[in-house]
Design a protein around this motif. Structure first.
Motif, PDB file in Angstrom:
ATOM      1  N   VAL A  93       0.937  -1.190  -0.102  1.00 36.92           N
ATOM      2  CA  VAL A  93      -0.018   0.001  -0.049  1.00 36.92           C
ATOM      3  C   VAL A  93       0.857   1.253   0.012  1.00 36.92           C
ATOM      4  O   VAL A  93       0.623   2.187  -0.767  1.00 36.92           O
ATOM      5  CB  VAL A  93      -1.280  -0.254   1.138  1.00 36.92           C
ATOM      6  CG1 VAL A  93      -1.707   1.179   1.360  1.00 36.92           C
ATOM      7  CG2 VAL A  93      -1.892  -1.257   1.126  1.00 36.92           C
ATOM      8  N   GLY A  94       2.165   1.209   0.644  1.00 30.58           N
ATOM      9  CA  GLY A  94       2.924   2.317   0.676  1.00 30.58           C
ATOM     10  C   GLY A  94       2.944   2.705   2.066  1.00 30.58           C
ATOM     11  O   GLY A  94       2.057   3.305   2.905  1.00 30.58           O
ATOM     12  N   GLU A  95       4.278   3.299   2.872  1.00 30.28           N
ATOM     13  CA  GLU A  95       4.531   3.351   3.972  1.00 30.28           C
ATOM     14  C   GLU A  95       4.108   4.987   4.333  1.00 30.28           C
ATOM     15  O   GLU A  95       4.057   5.161   5.484  1.00 30.28           O
ATOM     16  CB  GLU A  95       5.986   3.098   4.514  1.00 30.28           C
ATOM     17  CG  GLU A  95       6.342   1.737   4.441  1.00 30.28           C
ATOM     18  CD  GLU A  95       7.546   1.288   5.146  1.00 30.28           C
ATOM     19  OE1 GLU A  95       7.661   1.798   6.078  1.00 30.28           O
ATOM     20  OE2 GLU A  95       8.348   0.676   4.553  1.00 30.28           O
ATOM     21  N   SER A  96       4.214   5.767   3.279  1.00 29.51           N
ATOM     22  CA  SER A  96       3.658   7.021   3.284  1.00 29.51           C
ATOM     23  C   SER A  96       2.327   7.529   3.258  1.00 29.51           C
ATOM     24  O   SER A  96       1.877   8.609   3.521  1.00 29.51           O
ATOM     25  CB  SER A  96       4.623   7.754   2.245  1.00 29.51           C
ATOM     26  OG  SER A  96       4.043   7.655   0.973  1.00 29.51           O
ATOM     27  N   THR A  97       1.599   6.408   2.896  1.00 30.93           N
ATOM     28  CA  THR A  97       0.230   6.716   2.989  1.00 30.93           C
ATOM     29  C   THR A  97      -0.390   6.850   4.298  1.00 30.93           C
ATOM     30  O   THR A  97       0.044   6.291   5.284  1.00 30.93           O
ATOM     31  CB  THR A  97      -0.573   5.687   2.187  1.00 30.93           C
ATOM     32  OG1 THR A  97      -0.463   4.352   2.806  1.00 30.93           O
ATOM     33  CG2 THR A  97       0.009   5.555   0.706  1.00 30.93           C
ATOM     34  N   ASP A  98      -1.610   7.629   4.377  1.00 32.01           N
ATOM     35  CA  ASP A  98      -2.118   7.627   5.804  1.00 32.01           C
ATOM     36  C   ASP A  98      -2.641   6.293   6.091  1.00 32.01           C
ATOM     37  O   ASP A  98      -2.898   5.777   7.543  1.00 32.01           O
ATOM     38  CB  ASP A  98      -3.476   8.466   5.607  1.00 32.01           C
ATOM     39  CG  ASP A  98      -2.914  10.024   5.704  1.00 32.01           C
ATOM     40  OD1 ASP A  98      -1.663  10.292   5.870  1.00 32.01           O
ATOM     41  OD2 ASP A  98      -3.938  11.030   5.280  1.00 32.01           O
ATOM     42  N   VAL A  99      -2.964   5.571   5.165  1.00 32.86           N
ATOM     43  CA  VAL A  99      -3.568   4.226   5.713  1.00 32.86           C
ATOM     44  C   VAL A  99      -2.521   3.352   6.381  1.00 32.86           C
ATOM     45  O   VAL A  99      -2.881   2.730   7.610  1.00 32.86           O
ATOM     46  CB  VAL A  99      -3.935   3.287   4.384  1.00 32.86           C
ATOM     47  CG1 VAL A  99      -4.323   1.801   4.674  1.00 32.86           C
ATOM     48  CG2 VAL A  99      -5.218   3.917   3.874  1.00 32.86           C
ATOM     49  N   VAL A 100      -1.176   3.281   6.015  1.00 33.11           N
ATOM     50  CA  VAL A 100      -0.164   2.476   6.868  1.00 33.11           C
ATOM     51  C   VAL A 100       0.299   3.401   8.101  1.00 33.11           C
ATOM     52  O   VAL A 100       0.498   2.708   9.001  1.00 33.11           O
ATOM     53  CB  VAL A 100       0.789   2.388   5.538  1.00 33.11           C
ATOM     54  CG1 VAL A 100       2.117   1.447   6.320  1.00 33.11           C
ATOM     55  CG2 VAL A 100       0.287   1.326   4.585  1.00 33.11           C
ATOM     56  N   SER A 101       0.538   4.550   7.536  1.00 33.08           N
ATOM     57  CA  SER A 101       1.039   5.415   8.719  1.00 33.08           C
ATOM     58  C   SER A 101       0.443   5.972  10.032  1.00 33.08           C
ATOM     59  O   SER A 101       0.803   6.027  11.296  1.00 33.08           O
ATOM     60  CB  SER A 101       1.817   6.805   8.081  1.00 33.08           C
ATOM     61  OG  SER A 101       0.777   7.609   7.640  1.00 33.08           O
ATOM     62  N   LYS A 102      -1.190   5.727   9.790  1.00 34.41           N
ATOM     63  CA  LYS A 102      -2.043   6.433  10.793  1.00 34.41           C
ATOM     64  C   LYS A 102      -3.147   5.484  11.071  1.00 34.41           C
ATOM     65  O   LYS A 102      -3.851   5.680  12.156  1.00 34.41           O
ATOM     66  CB  LYS A 102      -2.387   7.754  10.244  1.00 34.41           C
ATOM     67  CG  LYS A 102      -1.551   8.649  10.152  1.00 34.41           C
ATOM     68  CD  LYS A 102      -2.242  10.195   9.506  1.00 34.41           C
ATOM     69  CE  LYS A 102      -1.110  11.220   9.499  1.00 34.41           C
ATOM     70  NZ  LYS A 102      -1.639  12.302   9.111  1.00 34.41           N
ATOM     71  N   GLU A 103      -3.671   4.564  10.071  1.00 29.35           N
ATOM     72  CA  GLU A 103      -4.830   4.185  10.041  1.00 29.35           C
ATOM     73  C   GLU A 103      -5.104   2.512  10.427  1.00 29.35           C
ATOM     74  O   GLU A 103      -6.106   2.008  10.512  1.00 29.35           O
ATOM     75  CB  GLU A 103      -5.845   4.354   8.951  1.00 29.35           C
ATOM     76  CG  GLU A 103      -5.837   5.979   8.582  1.00 29.35           C
ATOM     77  CD  GLU A 103      -6.479   6.466   7.527  1.00 29.35           C
ATOM     78  OE1 GLU A 103      -6.738   5.298   6.524  1.00 29.35           O
ATOM     79  OE2 GLU A 103      -6.583   7.446   7.111  1.00 29.35           O
ATOM     80  N   MET A 104      -4.069   1.908  10.408  1.00 28.88           N
ATOM     81  CA  MET A 104      -3.960   0.384  10.437  1.00 28.88           C
ATOM     82  C   MET A 104      -4.009  -0.161  11.884  1.00 28.88           C
ATOM     83  O   MET A 104      -3.676   0.412  12.848  1.00 28.88           O
ATOM     84  CB  MET A 104      -2.548  -0.154   9.880  1.00 28.88           C
ATOM     85  CG  MET A 104      -2.616   0.099   8.206  1.00 28.88           C
ATOM     86  SD  MET A 104      -1.522  -1.126   7.402  1.00 28.88           S
ATOM     87  CE  MET A 104      -0.045  -1.324   8.409  1.00 28.88           C
ATOM     88  N   TYR A 105      -4.767  -1.075  12.131  1.00 29.91           N
ATOM     89  CA  TYR A 105      -5.016  -2.064  13.237  1.00 29.91           C
ATOM     90  C   TYR A 105      -3.836  -3.035  13.189  1.00 29.91           C
ATOM     91  O   TYR A 105      -4.316  -4.122  12.686  1.00 29.91           O
ATOM     92  CB  TYR A 105      -6.319  -2.559  13.240  1.00 29.91           C
ATOM     93  CG  TYR A 105      -7.465  -1.593  13.752  1.00 29.91           C
ATOM     94  CD1 TYR A 105      -7.557  -1.483  15.120  1.00 29.91           C
ATOM     95  CD2 TYR A 105      -8.118  -0.890  12.926  1.00 29.91           C
ATOM     96  CE1 TYR A 105      -8.675  -0.487  15.578  1.00 29.91           C
ATOM     97  CE2 TYR A 105      -9.212  -0.012  13.256  1.00 29.91           C
ATOM     98  CZ  TYR A 105      -9.413   0.026  14.603  1.00 29.91           C
ATOM     99  OH  TYR A 105     -10.484   0.969  15.149  1.00 29.91           O
ATOM    100  N   THR A 106      -2.762  -2.630  13.926  1.00 26.60           N
ATOM    101  CA  THR A 106      -1.614  -3.525  13.930  1.00 26.60           C
ATOM    102  C   THR A 106      -1.350  -3.953  15.370  1.00 26.60           C
ATOM    103  O   THR A 106      -1.434  -3.370  16.306  1.00 26.60           O
ATOM    104  CB  THR A 106      -0.254  -2.824  13.329  1.00 26.60           C
ATOM    105  OG1 THR A 106      -0.573  -2.369  11.868  1.00 26.60           O
ATOM    106  CG2 THR A 106       0.797  -3.750  13.270  1.00 26.60           C
ATOM    107  N   PHE A 107      -0.970  -5.313  15.521  1.00 22.30           N
ATOM    108  CA  PHE A 107      -0.666  -5.920  16.806  1.00 22.30           C
ATOM    109  C   PHE A 107       0.185  -7.011  16.598  1.00 22.30           C
ATOM    110  O   PHE A 107       0.356  -7.826  15.352  1.00 22.30           O
ATOM    111  CB  PHE A 107      -1.905  -6.299  17.425  1.00 22.30           C
ATOM    112  CG  PHE A 107      -2.945  -7.095  16.831  1.00 22.30           C
ATOM    113  CD1 PHE A 107      -2.791  -8.806  16.886  1.00 22.30           C
ATOM    114  CD2 PHE A 107      -3.820  -6.738  15.919  1.00 22.30           C
ATOM    115  CE1 PHE A 107      -3.552  -9.363  16.202  1.00 22.30           C
ATOM    116  CE2 PHE A 107      -4.615  -7.558  15.110  1.00 22.30           C
ATOM    117  CZ  PHE A 107      -4.360  -8.880  15.250  1.00 22.30           C
TER     118      PHE A 107
END
Length: 421
Positions: free
Chosen positions: A56-70
């Motif tokens: 998706v791209g590390e600079s996108t808002d999706v990856v940098s701000k919006e993902m549920y990661t655990f």
């Protein structure tokens, strides 16, 4: 422990009768894809975090701000899927689907997860229908994918939407445009985080929703003016196919999607009846994604994601009549214990031939049971009492017209099938 539980913030519940409309939207959008030869794929709800960071791209808002990661119990970093394309491409590579007939045409639906500020039309668990066509770089395939989206919306009765489309170019286009865009952006008075974004991925600045940034970048150079000859020919061919298919569109040279993998054809469906969250679906071509995710081949792809939640809101904004499916077609009203036994058996026989049936449980009187029949949305009510049982007949009432008739119990299954045609 408190029993005052509620759904997590930003995650909607769908329950009857609204859930019938939800299913109708999802199934209609999926059916439009099935008719074009797209087979179903069921994707994992969570994947390796690196899949989305890389795809998706590390600079996108999706990856940098919006993902549920655990971290899972094995201390592996996993992420609830924020979108579908990366997962589909991973499956194609992993299972060697790209070594068969091309294009690989797949359709999926289900929940996706993004940590965003909840508001109308923007949920933390969003429902989508998506398709991906992988392996062929053909403008006609781009047009097919777009036409499937358009057809799905129109089958639902939606009319107040528009298709916005542009091209984001290819590997020849992007470096020349990046240089011109960065020259423009670095001439602006930007805050430090935005300036860093302009350095890393200047297209992301054009996707910034803040009014002050949108105003500052209004005069930015247009990518469409930097298209290579191949990209321009590809885009013109897509538009030509859409014209022949009768799919209306608006060219929007400032259209920027929120994911890094898009190239060439890029599009969005917009409905102004939804306010700020006007996008109801969109997609585009993603040349190079297979290579980024480790594929042995470097096959092109194109796809879309259509928002089920937002499409449902758009239908309500237009006050389109409910397209939800009937919860039941027949409602049984037993008057007495023996009648209930007979109707329970009859309900099983009707369900066995594909007819949805519900009953008035709880030994209600006739008036209360008929109110329940009306609320069920059924077309027919079957009323059975001791007298009818003794005569081996049953009263059948059409709940739409009020017409009532008495039919033999011995042939009632065939009679109901005839009445429901």
């Amino acid at each position: 422990m408190s029993a005052d539980f509620q759904a997590p913030r930003g995650i909607p519940d769908y329950f009857p009768p609204d859930s019938a409309d939800f299913r109708a939207v999802r199934d209609t959008l999926t059916e439009a894809a099935r008719l074009a030869g797209y087979g179903h794929i069921e994707l994992p709800v969570f994947e390796d975090t690196a899949l989305f960071a890389r795809g998706v791209g590390e600079s996108t808002d999706v990856v940098s701000k919006e993902m549920y990661t655990f971290a899972d119990r094995g201390d592996r970093s996993v992420t609830l899927r924020p979108e579908g394309t990366a997962g589909v491409m991973r499956a194609v590579i992993q299972h060697g689907l790209d070594r068969g007939q091309l294009p690989v045409k797949l359709c999926y639906s289900g929940p996706f997860f993004r940590y965003e500020k909840p508001q109308t039309g923007r949920y933390r668990q969003l429902q989508q229908v998506g398709v991906e066509a992988i392996g062929v770089d053909d403008p006609a395939l781009d047009a097919e994918v777009i036409a499937i989206s358009d057809e799905g919306y129109r089958r639902l009765g939606l009319s107040g939407f528009r298709l916005e489309i542009t091209s984001l170019g290819d590997d020849e286009t992007r470096p020349r445009y990046r240089e011109a865009l960065q020259e423009f952006l670095f001439g602006l008075d930007l805050d430090e985080p935005t300036r860093q974004r302009a350095q890393l991925n200047p297209l992301r600045v054009l996707d910034d929703k803040r009014p002050e940034i949108k105003e500052a970048t209004a005069g930015a150079p247009l990518l469409i003016d930097y298209l290579s000859d191949d990209s321009r020919a590809h885009f013109d061919a897509v538009l030509g196919h859409l014209d022949r298919l009768g799919v209306p569109y608006v060219r929007n040279p400032r259209l920027v999607r929120g994911l890094d993998y898009y190239t060439k054809t890029t599009f969005e469906f917009v409905h102004d009846g939804l306010g700020a969250q006007s996008g109801i679906g969109g997609g585009g071509r993603y040349d190079g994604l297979m290579r980024q995710l480790g594929g042995k081949q470097d096959l092109s792809g194109i796809g879309f994601g259509l928002g089920v939640d937002r499409t449902l809101l758009a239908l309500r904004a237009e006050e389109v009549a409910s397209r939800g499916i009937e919860r039941v077609a027949v409602f049984g009203v037993p008057l007495g214990a023996d009648a209930k036994t007979e109707l329970v058996t009859l309900a099983g026989r009707l369900r066995a031939v594909g007819i949805a049936v519900d009953l008035a449980y709880g030994d209600r009187g006739l008036k209360g049971a008929m109110k329940a029949a009306d609320r069920s949305g059924a077309r027919l009510a079957l009323v059975l009492g001791d007298r009818e049982l003794a005569e081996r007949t049953i009263d059948v009432k059409d709940l739409r017209t009020g017409e009532q008739q008495q039919l033999p119990l011995d042939t009632i299954v065939d009679d109901i099938r005839r009445l429901l045609v």
